[in-house]
Structures are given as structure tokens and as C-alpha cells.
Design a protein around this motif. Structure first.
Motif, short mmCIF file in Angstrom:
data_model
loop_
_atom_site.label_atom_id
_atom_site.label_comp_id
_atom_site.label_asym_id
_atom_site.label_seq_id
_atom_site.Cartn_x
_atom_site.Cartn_y
_atom_site.Cartn_z
N GLY A 94 96.42 6.79 62.24
CA GLY A 94 94.98 6.91 62.41
C GLY A 94 94.52 8.25 62.95
O GLY A 94 93.31 8.51 63.04
N THR A 95 95.43 9.14 63.26
CA THR A 95 95.09 10.42 63.87
C THR A 95 94.17 11.29 63.03
O THR A 95 93.34 12.02 63.58
CB THR A 95 96.37 11.17 64.28
N PRO A 96 94.26 11.27 61.68
CA PRO A 96 93.33 12.10 60.91
C PRO A 96 91.85 11.86 61.27
O PRO A 96 91.04 12.78 61.21
CB PRO A 96 93.64 11.72 59.46
N LEU A 97 91.51 10.64 61.68
CA LEU A 97 90.13 10.37 62.11
C LEU A 97 89.78 11.16 63.36
O LEU A 97 88.68 11.70 63.47
CB LEU A 97 89.93 8.87 62.35
N ASN A 98 90.72 11.26 64.30
CA ASN A 98 90.49 12.04 65.52
C ASN A 98 90.35 13.52 65.18
O ASN A 98 89.52 14.23 65.77
CB ASN A 98 91.65 11.86 66.51
N LEU A 99 91.15 14.00 64.24
CA LEU A 99 91.08 15.40 63.84
C LEU A 99 89.74 15.72 63.21
O LEU A 99 89.16 16.78 63.48
CB LEU A 99 92.22 15.73 62.85
N GLU A 100 89.22 14.80 62.40
CA GLU A 100 87.90 15.00 61.79
C GLU A 100 86.80 15.11 62.84
O GLU A 100 85.79 15.76 62.61
CB GLU A 100 87.58 13.84 60.83
N LEU A 101 87.01 14.46 63.98
CA LEU A 101 86.02 14.49 65.05
C LEU A 101 86.21 15.69 65.97
O LEU A 101 85.52 15.83 66.98
CB LEU A 101 86.06 13.20 65.85
N GLY A 102 87.16 16.57 65.63
CA GLY A 102 87.32 17.81 66.37
C GLY A 102 88.42 17.83 67.42
O GLY A 102 88.57 18.83 68.12
N GLU A 103 89.18 16.77 67.55
CA GLU A 103 90.27 16.78 68.53
C GLU A 103 91.43 17.63 68.01
O GLU A 103 91.67 17.70 66.81
CB GLU A 103 90.78 15.36 68.80
N ASP A 104 92.13 18.28 68.92
CA ASP A 104 93.35 19.01 68.59
C ASP A 104 94.50 18.13 69.07
O ASP A 104 94.84 18.13 70.24
CB ASP A 104 93.37 20.37 69.30
N ILE A 105 95.05 17.36 68.16
CA ILE A 105 96.10 16.40 68.52
C ILE A 105 97.46 17.05 68.34
O ILE A 105 97.77 17.60 67.29
CB ILE A 105 96.03 15.13 67.64
N ARG A 106 98.25 16.95 69.38
CA ARG A 106 99.63 17.42 69.34
C ARG A 106 100.53 16.27 69.79
O ARG A 106 100.11 15.41 70.56
CB ARG A 106 99.83 18.63 70.24
N TRP A 107 101.76 16.30 69.32
CA TRP A 107 102.74 15.26 69.61
C TRP A 107 103.88 15.87 70.40
O TRP A 107 104.41 16.92 70.03
CB TRP A 107 103.25 14.64 68.32
N LEU A 108 104.24 15.20 71.49
CA LEU A 108 105.34 15.69 72.32
C LEU A 108 106.33 14.54 72.53
O LEU A 108 106.06 13.61 73.28
CB LEU A 108 104.82 16.19 73.67
N PRO A 109 107.47 14.59 71.82
CA PRO A 109 108.48 13.57 72.06
C PRO A 109 108.95 13.62 73.52
O PRO A 109 109.19 14.70 74.07
CB PRO A 109 109.61 13.95 71.11
N ARG A 110 109.03 12.46 74.12
CA ARG A 110 109.36 12.35 75.54
C ARG A 110 110.65 13.09 75.90
O ARG A 110 110.76 13.67 76.98
CB ARG A 110 109.48 10.86 75.88
#
Length: 98
Positions: free
Chosen positions: A18-34
Motif C-alpha cells: 500500500g505504500t504507493p498511496l503514501n508516496l502519492e501523498l508526498g511522503e518519502d518512505i524508506r525501509w530499514l531492515p531491523r
């Protein structure tokens, strides 16, 4: 930044899809494996409040806590800023296939 355990739980897989929806709203989403977080580091954060999510042993969400204490939020923001470079932008991140 989304700190995740790999392989993903069903919930995190759903969140990733679902992250593409957040990106469309302007969020800069990054993933950090623990496993990439340096020992002793603690993370959450945004600059006004922190939401701490808790999960059970199977990776299912159990509760969330909203923290607005400015001292705690500032500490979390500093940690986020120090670890940001370790995280992978959503467009480049490939979660492991299980």
C-alpha cells in the motif's frame, strides 16, 4: 522510515503493497531492515510526535502509543536523522521473497 523485520509478516507485506498511496501523498518512505540498525539504537519518529507500534511474536500489530513529549520526540528525531542514510527508498527496496 519503516523499520521492519525480514522476512515480512503479513501485516508488513500489506503495508509495503500500500505504500504507493503514501508516496502519492508526498511522503518519502524508506525501509530499514531491523538487522541493519547498529546495536543499541532506538528508532520511531516525525518532528512533532512519535507513534510507537508494538507487535506480537508473529508480527501482528497489538497496540500503538502516541508520544508528544517534546524531549522524547527530539531524541527520536536525532536517531532517525542519524540512521536515515541506512534506509532504502521505497522505489529501490526489494523485500525478501519467502
Amino acid at each position: 522510515m519503516r523499520v521492519v523485520t525480514e522476512p515480512f509478516s503479513d501485516y508488513i507485506r500489506w503495508e509495503h503493497e500500500g505504500t504507493p498511496l503514501n508516496l502519492e501523498l508526498g511522503e518519502d518512505i524508506r525501509w530499514l531492515p531491523r538487522h541493519r540498525i547498529p546495536a543499541g539504537a532506538v528508532l520511531p519518529v516525525d518532528n512533532a510526535e512519535v507513534i510507537v507500534g508494538r507487535f506480537d511474536a508473529d508480527g501482528r500489530p497489538t497496540e500503538r502509543e502516541l508520544i508528544k513529549d517534546s524531549t522524547v520526540v527530539a531524541q527520536c528525531a536525532r536517531v532517525r536523522d542519524l540512521l536515515w542514510w541506512l534506509a532504502t527508498p521505497h522505489a529501490d527496496y526489494r523485500p525478501p521473497v519467502v
